[in-house]
Design an enzyme around this catalytic site. Sequence first.
Site, PDB file in Angstrom:
ATOM      1  N   TYR A  37       0.838  -1.199   0.000  1.00  0.00           N
ATOM      2  CA  TYR A  37       0.000   0.000   0.000  1.00  0.00           C
ATOM      3  C   TYR A  37       0.875   1.252   0.000  1.00  0.00           C
ATOM      4  CZ  TYR A  37      -3.612  -3.326   1.521  1.00  0.00           C
ATOM      5  OH  TYR A  37      -4.482  -4.394   1.624  1.00  0.00           O
TER       6      TYR A  37
ATOM      7  N   GLN B 201      -8.219 -13.467   5.088  1.00  0.00           N
ATOM      8  CA  GLN B 201      -8.773 -12.169   4.702  1.00  0.00           C
ATOM      9  C   GLN B 201      -9.238 -12.255   3.252  1.00  0.00           C
ATOM     10  OE1 GLN B 201      -7.273  -7.583   4.027  1.00  0.00           O
ATOM     11  NE2 GLN B 201      -6.485  -8.659   5.837  1.00  0.00           N
TER      12      GLN B 201
ATOM     13  N   TYR C 190     -12.716  -7.821   3.468  1.00  0.00           N
ATOM     14  CA  TYR C 190     -12.292  -6.553   2.867  1.00  0.00           C
ATOM     15  C   TYR C 190     -13.228  -6.173   1.722  1.00  0.00           C
ATOM     16  CZ  TYR C 190      -9.662  -8.913  -0.992  1.00  0.00           C
ATOM     17  OH  TYR C 190      -9.276  -9.650  -2.085  1.00  0.00           O
TER      18      TYR C 190
ATOM     19  N   ARG D 127     -15.369  -0.680  -2.534  1.00  0.00           N
ATOM     20  CA  ARG D 127     -14.510   0.467  -2.844  1.00  0.00           C
ATOM     21  C   ARG D 127     -15.317   1.756  -3.052  1.00  0.00           C
ATOM     22  NH1 ARG D 127      -9.700  -2.822  -6.110  1.00  0.00           N
ATOM     23  NH2 ARG D 127     -10.174  -4.786  -5.072  1.00  0.00           N
TER      24      ARG D 127
ATOM     25  N   LYS E  92     -22.645   7.262  -3.489  1.00  0.00           N
ATOM     26  CA  LYS E  92     -22.107   8.538  -3.968  1.00  0.00           C
ATOM     27  C   LYS E  92     -21.717   8.484  -5.445  1.00  0.00           C
ATOM     28  CE  LYS E  92     -20.253   9.902   0.547  1.00  0.00           C
ATOM     29  NZ  LYS E  92     -19.018  10.203   1.313  1.00  0.00           N
TER      30      LYS E  92
ATOM     31  N   GLY F 155     -12.039   1.438   5.151  1.00  0.00           N
ATOM     32  CA  GLY F 155     -11.041   2.453   4.867  1.00  0.00           C
ATOM     33  C   GLY F 155     -11.554   3.846   5.184  1.00  0.00           C
ATOM     34  N   ALA F 156     -10.638   4.769   5.397  1.00  0.00           N
ATOM     35  CA  ALA F 156     -11.004   6.156   5.677  1.00  0.00           C
ATOM     36  C   ALA F 156      -9.880   7.066   5.216  1.00  0.00           C
ATOM     37  CB  ALA F 156     -11.268   6.362   7.161  1.00  0.00           C
TER      38      ALA F 156
ATOM     39  N   GLN G  92     -14.586  10.357   8.258  1.00  0.00           N
ATOM     40  CA  GLN G  92     -14.915   9.034   7.735  1.00  0.00           C
ATOM     41  C   GLN G  92     -14.610   7.943   8.759  1.00  0.00           C
ATOM     42  OE1 GLN G  92     -12.854   8.625   3.981  1.00  0.00           O
ATOM     43  NE2 GLN G  92     -14.234  10.029   2.908  1.00  0.00           N
TER      44      GLN G  92
END
Length: 327
Positions: free
Chosen positions: A57, A192, A220, A225, A231, A294-295, A300
């Site tokens: 990442y 995961q 995950y 995503r 949105k 995620g944030a 968030q």
Amino acid sequence: MEYRKLGNTALELSAITYGSFAIGGNMWGGNEKKDSIASVHASLDHGVTSIDTAPFYGFGLSEEMIGEAIKGKDRSKIQLLTKFGLVWDGSNQGKGEFFFDASENGKTIPVYKFASKANIIKELEESLKRLGTDYIDLLQIHWPDSTTAISETMEALEVLIQQGKIRAAGVCNYSVDQLKEASATLTLASNQVSYSMLNRSIEQDLVPYALENQTGIIAYSPMERGLLTGKYFTENTLKQDDHRNGYFSQFDLEKVKSLIATLAPVAQNKGVTVAQLVLRWTTLQPGITVVLAGARNASQSIANAQAMDINFTAEELILINNELSKL
């Protein structure tokens, strides 16, 4: 927040676990460092004690920022989850399995799956340095590597557990057959895998296996995503280099739109967002131990943590599940 035991280990993780792929920057259109650090701090302040990251990442950037964010905090109250097995710097010397070409600053970077014993030890030491710690709570292979025997990978993880450098070992993206092969060498804490309202294939074989064998499941992409926030249909402002421009094309977007239209009034009645509703639903599914969220900023992170405060009525769950059956 709710805390859940991971598999047959002594590890307890927060049901909402901080997922740090986006703050690494690569493939997500970038992120401001101050916002990334603030998102980690806000998560910790709101009961999210577990942080999942990986060397890949941001090519080390995500781990470095997490290390900076947790510096000076009580390490015993934070669970660090990281990975190994994606190599991009040529250190595999041509070995391993080619995965894909990534890019950074316009430069193409070949990424390989490589999970040899020597590489695992090397990657762990690099992760410890970036994270500023002397142990990892859960170390996971990022993707299966067809060029390295599963037994070799598991033996390396067992040695690291004995040395006290990792508390537990897990895998990512393993099939049931791969889990069975791995279990001949090492008892794994978790697998995961991708799981969401739009992607429930693991319910067929992986979930029953995990329940029967006390293997945790770390889910995950529960929001696919960002698609399940809704949105995308009203604020389609993805940057040109954002991988989601292509990722979303795999779904029947009209059906997804219909699902969100069903979820929206339920969320509104509860005073929460569709994203929070989706996260909470995911944490309630059989076999799912924790859910990665995620944030990119503090707000968030807070919203993700507060999703655990949502309670569903039986009627609401029936309504949601009926709509999911149409997908």
